[in-house]
Design an enzyme around this catalytic site. Sequence first.
Site, PDB file in Angstrom:
ATOM      1  N   ARG A  34      -9.985   6.872  -6.791  1.00 17.16           N
ATOM      2  CA  ARG A  34     -10.074   5.842  -6.239  1.00 17.16           C
ATOM      3  C   ARG A  34     -10.550   5.815  -4.842  1.00 17.16           C
ATOM      4  O   ARG A  34      -9.227   5.777  -3.958  1.00 17.16           O
ATOM      5  CB  ARG A  34      -8.942   5.254  -6.714  1.00 17.16           C
ATOM      6  CG  ARG A  34      -9.096   4.562  -8.019  1.00 17.16           C
ATOM      7  CD  ARG A  34      -7.451   3.278  -7.643  1.00 17.16           C
ATOM      8  NE  ARG A  34      -7.511   2.794  -9.435  1.00 17.16           N
ATOM      9  CZ  ARG A  34      -6.991   3.479 -10.232  1.00 17.16           C
ATOM     10  NH1 ARG A  34      -6.051   4.531 -10.287  1.00 17.16           N
ATOM     11  NH2 ARG A  34      -6.855   2.501 -11.792  1.00 17.16           N
TER      12      ARG A  34
ATOM     13  N   CYS B  94     -10.700   4.896 -18.376  1.00 19.40           N
ATOM     14  CA  CYS B  94     -10.339   5.815 -17.218  1.00 19.40           C
ATOM     15  C   CYS B  94      -8.790   4.522 -16.695  1.00 19.40           C
ATOM     16  O   CYS B  94      -8.040   4.569 -15.537  1.00 19.40           O
ATOM     17  CB  CYS B  94     -11.119   6.105 -15.851  1.00 19.40           C
ATOM     18  SG  CYS B  94     -11.921   4.178 -15.310  1.00 19.40           S
TER      19      CYS B  94
ATOM     20  N   HIS C 125       0.754  -1.460   0.232  1.00 17.46           N
ATOM     21  CA  HIS C 125       0.244   0.364  -0.194  1.00 17.46           C
ATOM     22  C   HIS C 125       0.915   1.144  -0.218  1.00 17.46           C
ATOM     23  O   HIS C 125       0.527   2.122  -0.507  1.00 17.46           O
ATOM     24  CB  HIS C 125      -1.116  -0.245   1.303  1.00 17.46           C
ATOM     25  CG  HIS C 125      -1.301  -0.696   0.798  1.00 17.46           C
ATOM     26  ND1 HIS C 125      -2.691  -1.615   2.636  1.00 17.46           N
ATOM     27  CD2 HIS C 125      -1.846  -1.781   0.113  1.00 17.46           C
ATOM     28  CE1 HIS C 125      -3.121  -2.772   1.965  1.00 17.46           C
ATOM     29  NE2 HIS C 125      -2.984  -2.568   0.238  1.00 17.46           N
TER      30      HIS C 125
ATOM     31  N   ASP D  35      -9.003  -3.611 -15.268  1.00 21.84           N
ATOM     32  CA  ASP D  35      -9.835  -4.920 -15.080  1.00 21.84           C
ATOM     33  C   ASP D  35     -10.975  -5.764 -17.107  1.00 21.84           C
ATOM     34  O   ASP D  35     -10.487  -6.270 -17.071  1.00 21.84           O
ATOM     35  CB  ASP D  35     -10.595  -4.797 -14.327  1.00 21.84           C
ATOM     36  CG  ASP D  35     -10.619  -5.346 -12.978  1.00 21.84           C
ATOM     37  OD1 ASP D  35      -9.533  -6.389 -12.639  1.00 21.84           O
ATOM     38  OD2 ASP D  35     -11.445  -4.611 -12.100  1.00 21.84           O
TER      39      ASP D  35
END
Length: 756
Positions: free
Chosen positions: A477, A683, A370, A636
């Site tokens: 996000r 995006c 992260h 994705d």
Amino acid sequence: MAQGSIGGPRVLLRRLREIMAEPRDTQTRLNEVVRAIAANMVAEVCSLYLPRPGNILELFATEGLNPQAVHQTHLNIGEGLVGLIAETAEYIALPDAQSHPKFAYRPETGEEIYKSLMGVPMLRGGRVIGVLVVQNRTMRQYEEEEIETMQTVAMVLAEVVASGVLSDAKASAPGLPLSGPRTHRAHGTGLAEGIVLGKAVLHDPRVDMSQIIAMDPEAERQRLDEALAALQNSVDEMLSGEGIARAGEHREVLEAYQMFARDRGWTTRLHEAVASGLTAAAAAERVQMENRARMQRVSDPYLRERLLDLDDLANRLLRHLTGQMHVPSADQLPDKAVIIARSMGPAELLDYDRGKLAGIVLEEGSHTAHVVIVARALEIPMVGGASDVLDWVEANDTILVDGDSGAVYIHPPEDVVAAYEERIAIRARKQAQFDALVGKPAVTKDAVRIYLNINSGLVVDLPHLADTGADGIGLFRTELQFLISSAFPRFEAQRAVYARVLDTAGARPVLFRTLDVGADKKLPYLRQRGEENPALGWRGTRLAMERPSLLRYQLRALLAAGAGRELNLMFPMISEVSEFLQARELVELELVRITRLGRQPPIKLRIGAMLEVPSLVWQLDRLLPVVDFISVGSNDLLQFFFAYDRSNPKLAGRYDQLSLAALRLLRQIVRECDTHGVPAGVCGELASRPIEAMALIGLGFRNLSMSPMSIGPVKLMLMHLHVGAVTELLDEALVSSRDDVRGRLLEFAGRHEIPI
Ligand code: PEP
Ligand code: MG
């Protein structure tokens, strides 16, 4: 006969300190060191072995063995008993060493007359940087206390070696570990791009040389007890804190901490190290290094995790003991600070002053860490997986970090610096070229306006909006705030972030994506069962629908932030129209609540869907009438389209995203959206590269959202582009059966002098 050490370890440590303080050349110093150790340990022999390049150990000093053997006797790692100690990082104590199968006889040393042997590794940063050995003629059974003393002395010597106190004379020969500043090149993985030449700042607390040997052992014991008690309290407090009242993985981690903090084995080892003459801080560091050495050899992932937890705890204890409770403030940091750590959480990175922070190097850390998200948001070059960097670097060392290739140089040689400075200058020139475009609208040569937006997710990357001159935020996000927190962000914390984003964006549109966790984005405080295929599992809107209160809570915060303004929301990972309708229903419920409470709703609310699952493409006729916009999440979408794992580096580049199949799919989407009059944007990363962005424009997309760094290159490309020409090329290419669209696009760009 019980021999024991004379006067105990403290007398020996005092003597070592005297030797270090006296003006001597290195060899004389080392000779005196081994002599003092032999005398104190009542041993006929004491020898010191240090590593040479090529995994070789060299006899550097000896008392008792043949002096001619010094710098002549060499052993490979793993060879002989000394090599075994270096390999295993564990001590050996044998009354009859010669009967050990590993014993390797070296005639030049004259050691055949010595029966017993005790050797300990010299550890630093969890790595062996030498071996210290004593030998006796008799079959001596070494006592535990004696072994403890040797380990303490070995730690002190390891620090001395690493500090460079021994650097001169013989030691200045090339490649010797005792020489002064030396170049070291570490190999890691580039995690955030960019290059920096800066000064090293050590994130983990480290005990400095002057604090190793205890002046008042009783006071040190007390300090250790106090620090342990404070540590236990802080862990207990964390466990009882309301933030983690809900059970979950986070709680389990803390419970493991609590267990370690009370672990008798750990605290006993700490107390023994203090009893052997170390300060409390040095004791904590020694036990931590032994633990790290164990960690290097453990392959079981569960055990490794536990050892990592213990390492974290040792760091906390060290922070208590060294008083380094907080990260350095801005005035304590050098300019262009490069933070070096074993591992690091995202919040810890944000504690550093932004103006000084210039690079990060981690011994661990991979693309999914992260902290990488934060480093990229801050545009700070970062390298992870630089496995031994902490063994080589000292605070304030000059360090060069190449976040593109993963190379790290400590004390880089001049020619390397010169080469990198040139690269830095080229980047700066390119950047200046992009900066010059900031105020200009993104319009093609044939006057088609393209909207260029940035992908964002943290308050820290909001300045990019102004820096890049982007038209808006095409993807916010929201899960990033959740990922970098240690507990669920409360309503007010969420609302504040969203409001700040809207304030900063002003009239520019922002598309907030609702919580998209699962797959590679795991929240430590959200219990998730292990899944065989997490990318196809409990994630995105599916997860949110199963925990509707979570999503409602977030929607409430979003609507509160958007009160009286325009608000755009979109849901991720929609596979069926019904999922979108269910999610939208929750927004309706929240709007009803707002009306009931008499609160102000947004003046305009647009709700869209992300198109990330191929099945949705064949439901567009049903989806488009119920959405306000579509945002194609190409990362994705193409992952599922080609059935390849987007996070598997082995598959990176395996499928060309400009292949016929991918382009035909995208064309179908944009055409149907146009027919229904629904705006469609892209995006995913696809929009971030000029050649791919050119293809997307050719297909008919007019709204692209990308990483902030890509705005300049993409704008430069499109300002040289005739949309009509590229559309014509694609129209023709997509009906042909030749699958070399990329090649044709590249050739087209070359012919028209389009910078890509
Ligand atoms: C995508 O999938 O393309 C996308 C933009 O979402 P993320 O990369 O956050 O999964
Ligand atoms: Mg996605």
